[in-house]
Design an enzyme around this catalytic site. Structure first.
Site, mmCIF file in Angstrom:
data_model
loop_
_atom_site.group_PDB
_atom_site.id
_atom_site.type_symbol
_atom_site.label_atom_id
_atom_site.label_comp_id
_atom_site.label_asym_id
_atom_site.label_seq_id
_atom_site.Cartn_x
_atom_site.Cartn_y
_atom_site.Cartn_z
ATOM 1 C CG ASN A 151 -0.443 -0.099 2.522
ATOM 2 O OD1 ASN A 151 0.777 -0.173 2.685
ATOM 3 N ND2 ASN A 151 -1.290 -0.146 3.525
ATOM 4 C CG HIS A 232 -5.121 -2.301 7.615
ATOM 5 N ND1 HIS A 232 -4.996 -3.009 6.445
ATOM 6 C CD2 HIS A 232 -5.340 -1.011 7.256
ATOM 7 C CE1 HIS A 232 -5.115 -2.168 5.423
ATOM 8 N NE2 HIS A 232 -5.326 -0.961 5.886
HETATM 9 C C1 BDR Z 1 -1.190 -0.228 8.602
HETATM 10 O O1 BDR Z 1 -0.656 1.074 8.425
HETATM 11 C C2 BDR Z 1 -1.373 2.005 9.201
HETATM 12 O O2 BDR Z 1 -1.746 3.106 8.417
HETATM 13 C C3 BDR Z 1 -2.565 1.292 9.786
HETATM 14 O O3 BDR Z 1 -2.813 1.755 11.091
HETATM 15 C C4 BDR Z 1 -2.143 -0.153 9.778
HETATM 16 O O4 BDR Z 1 -1.444 -0.491 10.960
HETATM 17 C C5 BDR Z 1 -1.819 -0.691 7.297
HETATM 18 O O5 BDR Z 1 -0.859 -0.703 6.282
#
Ligand code: BDR
Ligand code: CA
Length: 306
Positions: A151, A232
Site C-alpha cells: 500500500n 487492518h
Molecule cells: C497499517 O498502516 C497504518 O496506516 C494502519 O494503522 C495499519 O497499521 C496498514 O498498512
C-alpha cells in the site's frame, strides 16, 4: 483471557484494535511508536482511547523515528493528528513514561503476547537490548507486510516500509510470530451499513467508532473511489483472541532491505512445501469476515439485533 501488550501508532484502525483488545484480553500496557502520525500524536491518541474506555492501562511512549532514516507518516489516510475527524475527549491523563523498550523488557513473561500494529521500531530496540526477549514472551502478532499487494509501494506495506530494518530484526528474532498482512486485512472491510449500526447504538464507544468509519470512508472515497476501508489492526488482535476465525500457515518471511523497487516488502516463501525454507512466522491467509465483524461490532457496543 490472553495477556497483551499493544504496540501501536493510533491511527483509526489502531484505536479500534485497542477497544477490541480491552474487551477480549487483559491489556497489560500500551506502547506507542511513531507511524501514522508523529510520536507525540500517537501517544496522545492512545491515552485518549484509555480515557474513552475508562481503563487504567499504562501508556508508554517509545521511538520517535525509525532505526534508519527519517520518519514517514500517513496523513493522507489518518490526518495530521492520526485521528482525523474524531472529536477529542477531554481528560487529565498522562503517560506512564517514555521508555517503551524498558516496558517491553520488564513485562516479558511466558504468557504475554505483543500485538504490534505500527512500525516495529520499539520491538527491534527491545531485541537489541536483549536478544532473548522474543523468546521470553509467548509471541508477537504483527499487522504488517503482505503476501501480495503493498500500500506504500506496489509491494511494501506501511508498517514494514516505515521501518524495514526494525521489521527484519523482529522477523529474525526467533519469536513466535503471526503475520496479518494486507492479503488478510483487505478481506476485512468497513461499510456504511456498519457505520449506521454504530450510530444507532449511540454509546460513547459506538459514536467514536462511527466517526472513525465515516472519516475513513470519506478519505477512501477520495483516494480509491469506494466508501470502504480495510480494518487492518483489529485483525492482529483477533489472531490472538479469536484464532478460530483466521486461517494461517507456517511460512518463511524475510524483509527486503535493498531492492530499488522492493524495499520493505515481506518476501514470503510460498513454493511447494518440499522446497520451502524453514518457517519463522504463521502467515494469516483467511478470515471469517462476517463472524469477525460481529465480534468487533459487539466490542463497539453495536451488537446485532435479533
Ligand atoms: C497499517 O498502516 C497504518 O496506516 C494502519 O494503522 C495499519 O497499521 C496498514 O498498512
Ligand atoms: Ca497501525
Amino acid at each position: 483471557m490472553p495477556r497483551l501488550i499493544i504496540d501501536c501508532d493510533p491511527g483509526h484502525d489502531d484505536a479500534i484494535a485497542l477497544i477490541l483488545a480491552h474487551r477480549h484480553a487483559d491489556v497489560v500496557g500500551i506502547t506507542a511508536v511513531s507511524g501514522n502520525a508523529p510520536l507525540a500524536a500517537t501517544t496522545a491518541n492512545a491515552l485518549m482511547v484509555t480515557a474513552l474506555l475508562d481503563v487504567d492501562t499504562p501508556v508508554v511512549s517509545g521511538a520517535a523515528k525509525p532505526l534508519v532514516g527519517e520518519p514517514i507518516h500517513a496523513a493522507a489516510v489518518h490526518g495530521e493528528t492520526g485521528l482525523g475527524g474524531v472529536d477529542r475527549i477531554a481528560h487529565e491523563r498522562s503517560t506512564a513514561g517514555d521508555d517503551a523498550v524498558a516496558f517491553l523488557l520488564d513485562n516479558a513473561e511466558p504468557d504475554i503476547v505483543v500485538v504490534a500494529v505500527g512500525p516495529l521500531t520499539n520491538l527491534a530496540l527491545a531485541i537489541d537490548r536483549d536478544p532473548s526477549w522474543g523468546k521470553r514472551i509467548a509471541g508477537i502478532s504483527i499487522m504488517g507486510g503482505s503476501t501480495d499487494v503493498g500500500n506504500v509501494t506496489r509491494v511494501a506495506e506501511f508498517n514494514i516500509f516505515a521501518d524495514a530494518e526494525a521489521a527484519a530484526r523482529v522477523f529474525e528474532s526467533g519469536a513466535e510470530i503471526t503475520m496479518c498482512g494486507l492479503n488478510l486485512t483487505h478481506q476485512f472491510q468497513t461499510s456504511d451499513p456498519l457505520t449506521e449500526r454504530l450510530r444507532q447504538s449511540g454509546t460513547a464507544k459506538a459514536t467514536f467508532a462511527a466517526q472513525i468509519f465515516d472519516y475513513l470512508h470519506d478519505r477512501m472515497e477520495t483516494l480509491i473511489g469506494r466508501r470502504a476501508s480495510a480494518m487492518h489492526d483489529p485483525c492482529a488482535v483477533l489472531a490472538i483472541t479469536h484464532p478460530h476465525l483466521l486461517r494461517a500457515e507456517p511460512r518463511a518471511v524475510a524483509v527486503e532491505l535493498r531492492g530499488a523497487l522492493t524495499r520493505g516488502m515481506t518476501v514470503v516463501d510460498q513454493r511447494v512445501s518440499r522446497r520451502r525454507d524453514q518457517a519463522n512466522a504463521n502467515v494469516a491467509y483467511g478470515i471469517d469476515a462476517e463472524r469477525a465483524w460481529e465480534v468487533v461490532m459487539e466490542s463497539l457496543d453495536a451488537r446485532e439485533s435479533t
